[in-house]
Design a protein around this motif. Structure first.
Motif, mmCIF file in Angstrom:
data_model
loop_
_atom_site.group_PDB
_atom_site.id
_atom_site.type_symbol
_atom_site.label_atom_id
_atom_site.label_comp_id
_atom_site.label_asym_id
_atom_site.label_seq_id
_atom_site.Cartn_x
_atom_site.Cartn_y
_atom_site.Cartn_z
ATOM 1 N N ALA A 21 0.837 -1.203 0.000
ATOM 2 C CA ALA A 21 0.000 0.000 0.000
ATOM 3 C C ALA A 21 0.871 1.252 0.000
ATOM 4 O O ALA A 21 0.614 2.205 -0.734
ATOM 5 C CB ALA A 21 -0.936 -0.001 1.205
ATOM 6 N N ASP A 43 -1.814 2.646 -3.210
ATOM 7 C CA ASP A 43 -3.170 2.113 -3.184
ATOM 8 C C ASP A 43 -3.563 1.841 -1.738
ATOM 9 O O ASP A 43 -3.247 0.790 -1.179
ATOM 10 C CB ASP A 43 -3.262 0.835 -4.020
ATOM 11 C CG ASP A 43 -4.667 0.247 -4.045
ATOM 12 O OD1 ASP A 43 -5.554 0.742 -3.314
ATOM 13 O OD2 ASP A 43 -4.880 -0.719 -4.799
ATOM 14 N N THR A 44 -4.224 2.818 -1.136
ATOM 15 C CA THR A 44 -4.642 2.702 0.264
ATOM 16 C C THR A 44 -6.147 2.444 0.371
ATOM 17 O O THR A 44 -6.784 2.837 1.352
ATOM 18 C CB THR A 44 -4.244 3.963 1.047
ATOM 19 O OG1 THR A 44 -4.848 5.105 0.407
ATOM 20 C CG2 THR A 44 -2.734 4.128 1.115
ATOM 21 N N ASN A 45 -6.700 1.764 -0.609
ATOM 22 C CA ASN A 45 -8.104 1.383 -0.574
ATOM 23 C C ASN A 45 -8.385 0.696 0.769
ATOM 24 O O ASN A 45 -7.663 -0.237 1.147
ATOM 25 C CB ASN A 45 -8.389 0.436 -1.743
ATOM 26 C CG ASN A 45 -9.845 0.057 -1.864
ATOM 27 O OD1 ASN A 45 -10.572 -0.075 -0.886
ATOM 28 N ND2 ASN A 45 -10.272 -0.152 -3.098
ATOM 29 N N HIS A 103 -8.058 -3.045 1.679
ATOM 30 C CA HIS A 103 -6.742 -3.636 1.901
ATOM 31 C C HIS A 103 -6.175 -3.352 3.295
ATOM 32 O O HIS A 103 -5.458 -4.189 3.835
ATOM 33 C CB HIS A 103 -5.735 -3.127 0.863
ATOM 34 C CG HIS A 103 -6.150 -3.355 -0.544
ATOM 35 N ND1 HIS A 103 -6.489 -4.593 -1.036
ATOM 36 C CD2 HIS A 103 -6.275 -2.499 -1.586
ATOM 37 C CE1 HIS A 103 -6.819 -4.485 -2.307
ATOM 38 N NE2 HIS A 103 -6.698 -3.225 -2.665
ATOM 39 N N ILE A 104 -6.487 -2.185 3.845
ATOM 40 C CA ILE A 104 -5.772 -1.771 5.056
ATOM 41 C C ILE A 104 -6.644 -1.469 6.273
ATOM 42 O O ILE A 104 -6.124 -1.216 7.349
ATOM 43 C CB ILE A 104 -4.871 -0.550 4.762
ATOM 44 C CG1 ILE A 104 -5.687 0.632 4.264
ATOM 45 C CG2 ILE A 104 -3.773 -0.914 3.771
ATOM 46 C CD1 ILE A 104 -4.893 1.915 4.124
ATOM 47 N N ARG A 114 -10.492 -7.982 5.035
ATOM 48 C CA ARG A 114 -9.379 -7.434 4.250
ATOM 49 C C ARG A 114 -8.888 -8.438 3.216
ATOM 50 O O ARG A 114 -8.870 -9.641 3.449
ATOM 51 C CB ARG A 114 -8.228 -7.052 5.170
ATOM 52 C CG ARG A 114 -8.547 -5.828 6.001
ATOM 53 C CD ARG A 114 -7.466 -5.519 6.984
ATOM 54 N NE ARG A 114 -6.200 -5.264 6.337
ATOM 55 C CZ ARG A 114 -5.027 -5.357 6.950
ATOM 56 N NH1 ARG A 114 -4.975 -5.721 8.217
ATOM 57 N NH2 ARG A 114 -3.912 -5.102 6.309
ATOM 58 N N HIS A 172 -3.893 -6.731 -2.233
ATOM 59 C CA HIS A 172 -3.986 -6.041 -3.521
ATOM 60 C C HIS A 172 -3.860 -7.076 -4.642
ATOM 61 O O HIS A 172 -2.983 -7.951 -4.583
ATOM 62 C CB HIS A 172 -2.847 -5.037 -3.683
ATOM 63 C CG HIS A 172 -2.803 -3.970 -2.640
ATOM 64 N ND1 HIS A 172 -2.364 -4.206 -1.356
ATOM 65 C CD2 HIS A 172 -3.133 -2.667 -2.704
ATOM 66 C CE1 HIS A 172 -2.423 -3.080 -0.667
ATOM 67 N NE2 HIS A 172 -2.887 -2.130 -1.464
#
Length: 143
Positions: A33, A38-40, A43-44, A57, A60
């Protein structure tokens, strides 16, 4: 196969296969991330991800796909191969703790262009989570 040079075009044949396996960790997802940007939340952020279609979760997709690059760059065709293209179809999510096995199989050798077309897939517990096709450029012994 030599240390600094993978397989030469002349050493490859249709059906050759190689793989790489990696268990996905919390650190892998957080670092990916940060590197990719990509801090969608899926995912996190566990709380946000619980309310998603995945109900938790997931890794990616491009992290999973990067394991294919590990095979291409280190095993088949290996060092010296140049990645030209990759198609991807994501079939199932990958979660923290899943062991992903990336598999690459030689599908076609295009001798005149020094290209190799490879079937690519990633599996978790024998089930495809990703499938696609890659094209790479490979050195010839005659070059």
């Amino acid at each position: 196969m030599q240390n600094q040079q993978g397989y030469y075009l002349e050493d490859l044949h249709e059906g050759m296969e190689a793989s790489f396996a990696k268990t996905v960790t919390e650190a892998d997802i957080v670092l990916f991330a940060g590197i990719s940007g990509d801090t969608n939340p899926v995912h996190i952020n566990e709380e946000a991800a619980l309310n998603s279609v995945f109900e938790g979760r997931i890794a990616h997709g491009m992290l999973t796909a990067s394991f294919i690059s590990a095979v291409l760059g280190t095993k088949l065709p290996g060092p010296g191969a140049i990645y030209l293209s990759q198609s991807l179809r994501f079939k199932a999510p990958v979660r923290i703790g899943d062991t992903v096995t990336a598999i690459v199989r030689v599908k076609e050798i295009i001798t005149k262009k020094k290209r190799v077309v490879l079937e690519t897939s990633c599996q978790v517990l024998g089930k495809d989570v990703l499938e696609g096709e890659a094209t790479v450029m490979v050195s010839s012994k005659e070059a």
